[in-house]
Every structure is written in structure tokens, then in C-alpha cells.
Design an enzyme around this catalytic site. Structure first.
Site, PDB file in Angstrom:
ATOM      1  N   SER A 164      17.716  -9.269  20.402  1.00  0.00           N
ATOM      2  CA  SER A 164      18.124  -8.246  21.365  1.00  0.00           C
ATOM      3  C   SER A 164      16.963  -8.001  22.328  1.00  0.00           C
ATOM      4  O   SER A 164      16.528  -8.919  23.000  1.00  0.00           O
ATOM      5  CB  SER A 164      18.567  -6.965  20.649  1.00  0.00           C
ATOM      6  OG  SER A 164      19.138  -6.049  21.558  1.00  0.00           O
ATOM      7  N   THR A 165      16.435  -6.767  22.392  1.00  0.00           N
ATOM      8  CA  THR A 165      15.396  -6.430  23.358  1.00  0.00           C
ATOM      9  C   THR A 165      14.185  -7.352  23.215  1.00  0.00           C
ATOM     10  O   THR A 165      13.615  -7.471  22.141  1.00  0.00           O
ATOM     11  CB  THR A 165      14.944  -4.972  23.165  1.00  0.00           C
ATOM     12  OG1 THR A 165      16.080  -4.127  23.141  1.00  0.00           O
ATOM     13  CG2 THR A 165      14.011  -4.540  24.290  1.00  0.00           C
ATOM     14  N   HIS A 179      21.930 -10.179  22.705  1.00  0.00           N
ATOM     15  CA  HIS A 179      22.601  -9.068  23.371  1.00  0.00           C
ATOM     16  C   HIS A 179      22.301  -9.130  24.868  1.00  0.00           C
ATOM     17  O   HIS A 179      21.141  -9.025  25.277  1.00  0.00           O
ATOM     18  CB  HIS A 179      22.138  -7.729  22.802  1.00  0.00           C
ATOM     19  CG  HIS A 179      22.453  -7.558  21.339  1.00  0.00           C
ATOM     20  ND1 HIS A 179      21.707  -6.753  20.511  1.00  0.00           N
ATOM     21  CD2 HIS A 179      23.434  -8.087  20.566  1.00  0.00           C
ATOM     22  CE1 HIS A 179      22.217  -6.788  19.294  1.00  0.00           C
ATOM     23  NE2 HIS A 179      23.256  -7.593  19.292  1.00  0.00           N
ATOM     24  N   ASP A 228      21.351  -4.617  14.040  1.00  0.00           N
ATOM     25  CA  ASP A 228      22.348  -5.678  14.113  1.00  0.00           C
ATOM     26  C   ASP A 228      21.757  -6.992  13.600  1.00  0.00           C
ATOM     27  O   ASP A 228      20.676  -7.395  14.017  1.00  0.00           O
ATOM     28  CB  ASP A 228      22.839  -5.853  15.554  1.00  0.00           C
ATOM     29  CG  ASP A 228      24.020  -6.806  15.653  1.00  0.00           C
ATOM     30  OD1 ASP A 228      24.818  -6.864  14.696  1.00  0.00           O
ATOM     31  OD2 ASP A 228      24.163  -7.489  16.687  1.00  0.00           O
ATOM     32  N   MET A 249      16.015  -3.905  19.099  1.00  0.00           N
ATOM     33  CA  MET A 249      16.170  -2.545  18.602  1.00  0.00           C
ATOM     34  C   MET A 249      17.405  -2.462  17.708  1.00  0.00           C
ATOM     35  O   MET A 249      18.403  -3.136  17.943  1.00  0.00           O
ATOM     36  CB  MET A 249      16.301  -1.574  19.778  1.00  0.00           C
ATOM     37  CG  MET A 249      16.572  -0.126  19.393  1.00  0.00           C
ATOM     38  SD  MET A 249      15.272   0.608  18.381  1.00  0.00           S
ATOM     39  CE  MET A 249      14.028   0.926  19.624  1.00  0.00           C
TER      40      MET A 249
END
Length: 342
Positions: free
Chosen positions: A161-162, A187, A284, A281
Site C-alpha cells: 500500500s503506502t 492499493h 490488509d 498502512m
């Protein structure tokens, strides 16, 4: 709790005011200044020392990417890029931005306000926790030493993600055409995943594409889940792996979800898979990685020192899903070592 000081940089006065109005409604946010170009932004950074900056890519006098390249060595701070649908956003990520959102092409004020509150606000809060030192320094992984021969029906699944666009690039550029089929959930807003896949395809030794239902998971090929409202799963058909991309509700707040991908890999590949969870973050992917490990797969988590946000890998490690914690530059080589023993 101290509020997050935000600097807004955008050449549109209307959009700047809209951002100020909506971000300021959250008690955790204080908009300390706005700027219409990089020169005003630099002065505001020196004066107000913001915690996070939002940055448009297209700016007068100097574009946002060039500004980032000049800014980060002197004044490193978390930056969330607001970009129209363009692959230039990945240049911004490479220059040091933490994350990005797609600038909505809508004129309805209510929809714009929902976008600011539901998407941009979340990204700003996440960015405020990012470790910028890990963005600033260039990471050089080990070189590919292939080709190698692996047993049939192995696959590699990656979730991030991030900070993940650059982390995934660092891993995938370490793969050669001998690598078993790779499936990835990152993501990302809809529309950007296809451009990201093309960018990786142009810069890496493997073939990379945005996944579609029916795509085969084959050696030397990487499939990236499309952003939007579809989850990607791996299924086994006539002894071979392929992907299904189907619409579905968000899982852990995300669609596509890393958990959905990993759980499908646990079911279809069992012990013949390697699962890798990278910077991001939230949680998930943690339960899905645990399902993979419980099914006999080997699992890797990016270590804290090289994560932009040590969220997803930490949750996975804490629940026992991560078999090995590995620094980002070493993940590709470690993957090869694991595959050679399978």
C-alpha cells in the site's frame, strides 16, 4: 494530541479554497498555508514547517516533480501528490512523494468535498506517520544472477500500500524472466494501475501487465490487479494458475484487497507459493498471509527499517504470518533463495 500542519500547493485558487474549507473541518488537521507555485511553497515550508504537503503535479514556474527533486534533499517532508490521470505521478513517487490521489474530473461540489474528506484526508493522516528517510535514500538491491530452473507450478504473491509503488519496483527489478509467475495487489486509484504496469514492463526484465480475468500466471510474467472495484484471485484450472478479476465489496477498506489475493493463493497454490507483504498502512494482507503460511507457503515481510509505513508488515508479523523479515534491497534475492529450496 497535536494537529497535523498541512501546506496546500495548487495553482487553482478555487481548488485551494475547497481544500482549506474541507480539510479544516477535521480537528486533527490545521492548514497552515497555501501556495500557488513552488516558489511560494518553499517560503511557506521555511516559515511554517508543515508536517505534510499536498502537491499538484502541474504548476506554474516549475512543475511539481522538479520541485520535489529540488526540495527533498533540503527539506524532506511527507508529500501527497494530487494528480490528473497521468503516469507522471510515478515520477513524483520516484522523486520522494509518499502517496498520491487522482484529481477528480468532476465539477459537482458535493462530490469534490466527499473526495477530499474520504480520500485525501485519509492519505494526509497516513503520510504524517511516514518515515521520509526511507524515501530520500536510493536503495540498490542485489543484481539478478539468473537464469535458474524452478519446479513447475510455483508462484509469487505480493501485496503493498503506502510507499508500495517504489517498493514493488525495487523487488520486481530484481526478478529475471526465470521467476515463477507473480501476482500483485497494490492499493491504487482506478486508471493508474495500467500505467504503472506499463512503466514496470518498460523498466524491468519481466513482462508486466494489468490483470484481466483469464490471464495465465506464467514464469517471467507479472500481473497487477486493476484498481477500482474488482478483487483479483488466483484459481487453478486444468492444473495451471490463472486470475479472476471480479467486482465485490471492499475488504479491510480496500478493493482490490491483498487479503483476498493471498487467501486465494493459499487455497490454489498451498505450499507452492511465496507470499511477500510490503510497506503500507493498516492490516490488509496479514490474515491472508497467515492463511498462506498455514497452507505451507513461505512468507516474507518487509522489515521496519526500510518501510515507508510499517503497518501491514507489522500486523502480519505480530499474528505470526511472517516467516522471515527482510530489508527491501534483499527481498528479490531472498525470494530466489527460497524458490530454489522448494
Amino acid at each position: 494530541m497535536r494537529s497535523i500542519k498541512v501546506l496546500i500547493v495548487d495553482d487553482s485558487l478555487v481548488f485551494r479554497e475547497l481544500l482549506v474549507q474541507n480539510l479544516s473541518r477535521d480537528p486533527a488537521i490545521t492548514v497552515v498555508a497555501t501556495a500557488k507555485d513552488p516558489y511560494e511553497a518553499r517560503d511557506a515550508i521555511v516559515r511554517y514547517k508543515p508536517d505534510v504537503m499536498t502537491l499538484d503535479v502541474e504548476l506554474p514556474r516549475m512543475n511539481g516533480i522538479e520541485f520535489l527533486r529540488k526540495l527533498m534533499p533540503q527539506y524532506p517532508l511527507p508529500v501527497v501528490v494530487i494528480s490528473a490521470l497521468s503516469d507522471r505521478v510515478f515520477d513524483a513517487m520516484n522523486a520522494g512523494a509518499v502517496d498520491f490521489v487522482g484529481k477528480p474530473a468532476i465539477t459537482n461540489r458535493q462530490q469534490l468535498e466527499e473526495f477530499i474528506r474520504n480520500e485525501l484526508l485519509v492519505k494526509i493522516k497516513i503520510a504524517s506517520t511516514a518515515k521520509i528517510g526511507n524515501i530520500k535514500k536510493k536503495i540498490h538491491g542485489q543484481d539478478y544472477n539468473g537464469p535458474q530452473v524452478f519446479k513447475n507450478n510455483l508462484l509469487v504473491a505480493i501485496g503493498a500500500s503506502t510507499g508500495g509503488t517504489e517498493a514493488i519496483f525495487e523487488v520486481v527489478k530484481g526478478f529475471g524472466p526465470d521467476i515463477p509467475g507473480v501476482v500483485i495487489v497494490q492499493h491504487m486509484p482506478p486508471g493508474f494501475t495500467g500505467m504503472y504496469a506499463k512503466r514496470l514492463n518498460d523498466q524491468c526484465r519481466v513482462r508486466v501487465k494489468e490483470a484481466q480475468t483469464g490471464d495465465r500466471v506464467m514464469p517471467g510474467h507479472v500481473l497487477i490487479a486493476p484498481g477500482g472495484d474488482q478483487h483479483m484471485r488466483v484459481v487453478k484450472v486444468n492444473g495451471a494458475y490463472q486470475v479472476e478479476c471480479r467486482s465485490g465489496p471492499r475488504v479491510n477498506g480496500h478493493c482490490p484487497s491483498v487479503d483476498v489475493l493471498f487467501e486465494s493463493v493459499a487455497k490454489s497454490a498451498k505450499k507452492d507459493a511465496v507470499g511477500i507483504i510490503l510497506t503500507g498502512m493498516g492490516g490488509d494482507g496479514a490474515k491472508g498471509l497467515l492463511a498462506m503460511r498455514n497452507a505451507g507457503a513461505k512468507t516474507i515481510g518487509q522489515d521496519e527499517s526500510t518501510c515507508v509505513v510499517y503497518g501491514m508488515p507489522k500486523v502480519a508479523y505480530d499474528i505470526g504470518a511472517v516467516e522471515q523479515q527482510v530489508k527491501l534491497p534483499d527481498i528479490a534475492a531472498r525470494t530466489y533463495m527460497i524458490l530454489n529450496k522448494m
